[in-house]
Enzyme design. Structure first.
Site, PDB file in Angstrom:
ATOM      1  N   GLU A  36      68.192  10.885  85.430  1.00  0.00           N
ATOM      2  CA  GLU A  36      67.919   9.456  85.278  1.00  0.00           C
ATOM      3  C   GLU A  36      68.934   8.752  84.392  1.00  0.00           C
ATOM      4  OE1 GLU A  36      64.921   8.584  81.710  1.00  0.00           O
ATOM      5  OE2 GLU A  36      63.954   9.662  83.354  1.00  0.00           O
ATOM      6  N   GLU A  74      54.200   6.761 103.371  1.00  0.00           N
ATOM      7  CA  GLU A  74      52.946   6.477 104.065  1.00  0.00           C
ATOM      8  C   GLU A  74      53.048   5.307 105.034  1.00  0.00           C
ATOM      9  OE1 GLU A  74      50.219   6.113 100.784  1.00  0.00           O
ATOM     10  OE2 GLU A  74      49.802   8.268 100.789  1.00  0.00           O
TER      11      GLU A  74
END
Length: 269
Positions: free
Chosen positions: A112, A81
């Site tokens: 992960e 953004e």
């Protein structure tokens, strides 16, 4: 390392399946109201990060977010953004998630657990000592994040760790630990809830304060936003009209001529 893993502690509420809908929602909301206070406790640490980050950013440094699952997605959201909101290229704030871009929508099993992969992912961007790495992990134990932060710090980069377990390995590994104790989740261990909300708030604070400090905001306006649709063009025209105290039509012409709110304001000043 001895510490209390709050993110795995039993919920303050039980027999959830026996509650009616309004009770579920009210109890969730009660828990959510604790989040902002927990974030507020970390403002001194976030201040340290933003001030150091702004100095490095002005010299050409970049901001990297690394995380897995919800934490990784929130980092990517914040990074994605920055270009439309503040007009910076997408190469200045970068979000990386364990498992790569496919993990944004679907979980990638065991991604992960690789302690080496985050640094490999960052090396694609020719990472250097001016860059800053923020690791995000509710548990504070995610190997992908811990490995990336440890390697970055070893190589002289500024590091921060956003976690919901005070005293966790991530808090110990980072230069600046941001430890937000939001308490047990409403659904035990579901860190996409309060933990995720606290992380989103912290990331908003970090990136927004950074953009203000490096001059991407004027007054309280997003003067460098990308004018990528009619809504944003209209907003831009109104910003120019208000900033210069001129009619809408005149502001529209000025914005079209100069291509950005900031340029139009500078030209009309």
């Amino acid at each position: 390392m001895n510490y209390t893993k709050i993110t795995e502690a039993a919920s303050n509420h039980d027999n959830l399946e026996q509650l009616d809908t309004v009770s579920i929602l009210k109890k969730m909301n009660e828990e959510d109201q604790k989040v902002a206070d927990a974030v507020a406790e970390t403002i001194p640490q976030i201040t340290r990060l933003v001030d150091a980050l702004a100095e490095r950013f002005e010299k050409g440094g970049r901001l990297f977010y690394i995380g897995a699952g919800t934490s990784g997605r929130l980092g990517i959201l914040d990074a994605s953004e920055i270009p439309p909101t503040y007009g910076l290229p997408h190469t200045r704030v970068i979000g990386l998630i364990a498992g790569g871009d496919q993990a944004i929508r679907k979980s990638v099993e065991h991604a992960e657990d690789d302690e080496q992969q985050a640094w490999k992912d960052m090396m694609v961007y020719n990472i250097n000592e001016l860059d800053t790495v923020v690791g995000i992990a509710a548990s504070g134990t995610t190997p992908y994040v811990l490995g990336g932060i440890s390697e970055a710090r070893k190589r002289g980069l500024l590091t921060a760790g956003i976690t919901n377990n005070p005293g966790s390995p991530l808090a110990k590994a980072a230069d600046i630990p941001i430890e937000m104790n939001v308490g047990p989740e409403f659904v035990t261990g579901s860190t996409r809830m309060k933990s995720g909300t606290s992380q989103k708030l912290a990331l908003n604070m970090i990136s927004t304060a950074l953009m203000i400090k490096i001059g991407r905001v004027k007054g309280n306006k997003m003067v460098n936003m990308q004018l990528s649709n009619n809504k944003l063009v209209d907003r831009g025209v109104r910003y120019v009209a208000e900033g210069l105290d001129i009619p809408y039509a005149e502001a529209e012409k000025l914005l079209k001529k100069h291509g950005s709110v900031k340029a139009a304001l500078d030209a009309g000043a």
